[in-house]
Design an enzyme around this catalytic site. Sequence first.
Site, PDB file in Angstrom:
ATOM      1  N   ARG A   1      -6.767   3.370 -15.345  1.00 53.23           N
ATOM      2  CA  ARG A   1      -6.825   3.960 -14.016  1.00 53.23           C
ATOM      3  C   ARG A   1      -7.479   5.345 -13.989  1.00 53.23           C
ATOM      4  NH1 ARG A   1      -2.958   4.986 -11.155  1.00 53.23           N
ATOM      5  NH2 ARG A   1      -3.855   4.293  -9.177  1.00 53.23           N
TER       6      ARG A   1
ATOM      7  N   GLY B   1       0.773  -1.239   0.000  1.00 50.72           N
ATOM      8  CA  GLY B   1       0.000   0.000   0.000  1.00 50.72           C
ATOM      9  C   GLY B   1       0.803   1.286   0.000  1.00 50.72           C
TER      10      GLY B   1
ATOM     11  N   CYS C   1     -14.495   3.560 -27.822  1.00 57.84           N
ATOM     12  CA  CYS C   1     -15.810   4.159 -28.059  1.00 57.84           C
ATOM     13  C   CYS C   1     -16.468   4.503 -26.740  1.00 57.84           C
ATOM     14  CB  CYS C   1     -16.678   3.183 -28.816  1.00 57.84           C
ATOM     15  SG  CYS C   1     -16.562   3.464 -30.549  1.00 57.84           S
ATOM     16  N   GLU C   2     -15.956   5.528 -26.093  1.00 54.64           N
ATOM     17  CA  GLU C   2     -16.411   5.846 -24.752  1.00 54.64           C
ATOM     18  C   GLU C   2     -15.862   7.237 -24.421  1.00 54.64           C
ATOM     19  OE1 GLU C   2     -17.157   2.581 -22.862  1.00 54.64           O
ATOM     20  OE2 GLU C   2     -17.332   3.456 -20.897  1.00 54.64           O
TER      21      GLU C   2
ATOM     22  N   TYR D   1     -10.392   5.587 -11.412  1.00 57.33           N
ATOM     23  CA  TYR D   1     -10.119   6.332 -10.170  1.00 57.33           C
ATOM     24  C   TYR D   1      -9.788   7.800 -10.395  1.00 57.33           C
ATOM     25  CZ  TYR D   1      -8.420   1.476  -9.409  1.00 57.33           C
ATOM     26  OH  TYR D   1      -8.254   0.120  -9.391  1.00 57.33           O
TER      27      TYR D   1
ATOM     28  N   TYR E   1      -0.561  -1.716 -12.213  1.00 59.37           N
ATOM     29  CA  TYR E   1      -2.013  -1.675 -12.419  1.00 59.37           C
ATOM     30  C   TYR E   1      -2.426  -1.061 -13.752  1.00 59.37           C
ATOM     31  CZ  TYR E   1      -1.759  -2.805  -7.463  1.00 59.37           C
ATOM     32  OH  TYR E   1      -1.453  -3.401  -6.270  1.00 59.37           O
TER      33      TYR E   1
ATOM     34  N   PRO F   1       4.774  -4.984  -0.922  1.00 56.78           N
ATOM     35  CA  PRO F   1       4.671  -3.834  -1.817  1.00 56.78           C
ATOM     36  C   PRO F   1       4.451  -4.261  -3.273  1.00 56.78           C
ATOM     37  CG  PRO F   1       6.968  -4.259  -1.237  1.00 56.78           C
ATOM     38  CD  PRO F   1       6.145  -5.228  -0.437  1.00 56.78           C
ATOM     39  N   GLY F   2       3.525  -3.617  -3.934  1.00 60.43           N
ATOM     40  CA  GLY F   2       3.290  -3.898  -5.353  1.00 60.43           C
ATOM     41  C   GLY F   2       3.599  -2.669  -6.180  1.00 60.43           C
ATOM     42  N   ARG F   3       2.732  -1.659  -6.012  1.00 59.39           N
ATOM     43  CA  ARG F   3       2.855  -0.419  -6.775  1.00 59.39           C
ATOM     44  C   ARG F   3       4.239   0.214  -6.633  1.00 59.39           C
ATOM     45  NH1 ARG F   3      -1.562   2.868  -7.690  1.00 59.39           N
ATOM     46  NH2 ARG F   3      -2.616   1.918  -5.925  1.00 59.39           N
TER      47      ARG F   3
HETATM   48  N1  LLP Z   1      -1.276  -7.063  -0.495  1.00 61.81           N
HETATM   49  C1  LLP Z   1      -2.594  -7.188  -0.665  1.00 61.81           C
HETATM   50  C2  LLP Z   1      -3.312  -8.178   0.112  1.00 61.81           C
HETATM   51  C3  LLP Z   1      -3.264  -6.373  -1.586  1.00 61.81           C
HETATM   52  O1  LLP Z   1      -4.569  -6.500  -1.741  1.00 61.81           O
HETATM   53  C4  LLP Z   1      -2.549  -5.442  -2.345  1.00 61.81           C
HETATM   54  C5  LLP Z   1      -3.206  -4.587  -3.326  1.00 61.81           C
HETATM   55  C6  LLP Z   1      -1.157  -5.341  -2.139  1.00 61.81           C
HETATM   56  C7  LLP Z   1      -0.559  -6.165  -1.196  1.00 61.81           C
HETATM   57  C8  LLP Z   1      -0.288  -4.385  -2.917  1.00 61.81           C
HETATM   58  O2  LLP Z   1      -0.645  -3.072  -2.696  1.00 61.81           O
HETATM   59  P1  LLP Z   1       0.255  -1.889  -3.329  1.00 61.81           P
HETATM   60  O3  LLP Z   1       1.566  -1.915  -2.649  1.00 61.81           O
HETATM   61  O4  LLP Z   1       0.365  -2.182  -4.788  1.00 61.81           O
HETATM   62  O5  LLP Z   1      -0.534  -0.672  -3.059  1.00 61.81           O
HETATM   63  N2  LLP Z   1      -5.937  -1.290  -8.871  1.00 61.81           N
HETATM   64  C9  LLP Z   1      -5.680  -0.295  -7.847  1.00 61.81           C
HETATM   65  C10 LLP Z   1      -4.883  -0.860  -6.702  1.00 61.81           C
HETATM   66  C11 LLP Z   1      -5.519  -2.088  -6.080  1.00 61.81           C
HETATM   67  C12 LLP Z   1      -4.689  -2.669  -4.983  1.00 61.81           C
HETATM   68  C13 LLP Z   1      -5.178  -4.017  -4.620  1.00 61.81           C
HETATM   69  N3  LLP Z   1      -4.453  -4.679  -3.600  1.00 61.81           N
HETATM   70  C14 LLP Z   1      -4.968   0.899  -8.496  1.00 61.81           C
HETATM   71  O6  LLP Z   1      -4.711   0.863  -9.693  1.00 61.81           O
HETATM   72  O7  LLP Z   1      -4.712   1.877  -7.825  1.00 61.81           O
END
Ligand code: LLP
Length: 432
Positions: free
Chosen positions: A331, A249, A362-363, A335, A391, A292-294
Amino acid sequence: MFVSENLGVNEKGHLTVSGTDTVELAAEYGTPLYVMDEEMVRSNCSRFRDSMKKFYGEKGEVHYASKAFSCMEMCRIVASEGIGLDAVSIGELYTALKAGFPMEKIGFHGNNKTDAELEFAVDNGVGHIIVDNISELHRLEAIAAAKGKKPAIMFRIKPGIDAHTHDFVKTGQIDSKFGFALETGEAFDAVKEALSCENISLAGLHCHIGSQIFDIAPFEEAAKVMLGFIAKIKTELGYEVPGLNLGGGFGIKYMDKDDPQPFEVFLERVSAVVKSECEKLGLTQPFMYIEPGRSIAAPAGLTLYTVGARKEIPNIRTYISVDGGMADSPRYILYKSEYEAIVANKANEERTEKVTIAGKCCESGDLIGENMSLQHAESGDIIAVCATGAYNYSMSSNYNRLQKPAVVFVNKGTSRIAVKRETLDDIIRNDV
Ligand code: LLP
């Protein structure tokens, strides 16, 4: 000058990423094109890994949340950096497996896993299954018993923390489809039940409070709540849960105004809270995980488009249409997420315009962004949209039967395809 530190301008006035000319990339691979900077992915992984070790010690593991961006090459890179993975579907697990990812370093998530997914995870020795609800616990116990296995699980807990982010990506509050509530006693009852399961071992508790969060305080708060719960379980049930997963997050810089804390600061502060709470509560320091993902993938990515039509509507706005849109960049429509854009072949020119960059779907809502500050853009120019590494590809679609773009990894002036551009035959491959 630009939102990501790996961007520059070369002698031709072209935007570069990791020393690679983006205009040449567009010419070589076509547009739209996703570009990932391998060096930055690696340094983001290693910064998380090293600061986990520095501030928390050996009992810590970083898992990259592959939902942000998953393909086999990304899994290989992440594996070679020695960090684990968070997977949330059989598709993400399969991608990791096929890439040779060490399955014992994977945490398997999902609020509605199918039996087939659970069986796949058990059969392939996934490290932890993060159980979301009681029926999943029952199904997993039956699957494990039938296979004579004893998978390690964590419970997904809603810690009741309000993270200040977009409503769609908040997950820690009680009104969430994810996990067990603390307030109602639901989580406690689930733990009690898991401890009586013969074919499951309870290895940890997990929480994830949301995404794109800049403030560290809600993470510290979540850690305290979770450790309080571990202490309660210890006192009342005589079992000390050994693992704590604090999810992902961490926010990133999409626009100049965004000011995220360095990962190091995040880990230093959270580690200190976990350690001091453990001392206060008489707990052994748990094995700590973060996901961490994003923050690993987004800053390393860039999307390149070719400009087609330019439409000036006097006193209203100027539309610059590009050859992609919501299908590869969903996105904004989801959002209203803001991005920085640059005319890649005019990267050293002044930004003289405020424009709306539109996609080709088409939107009417199919926009890359509105009121975007840009160099004067005309048909044939290449536009780079920054920090798109998370994402975007992972949430892309074939809306309007558009072909998904290729993904290219760049590294110090070299480039290679990681995912091929879809062909027209790919578009109809499953049609009968
Ligand atoms: N762990 C869990 C259990 C999660 O559900 C998520 C993200 C993460 C880790 C990684 O979170 P990050 O570090 O990437 O914030 N599609 C949305 C974001 C959805 C996040 C879903 N879960 C966007 O484009 O902003």
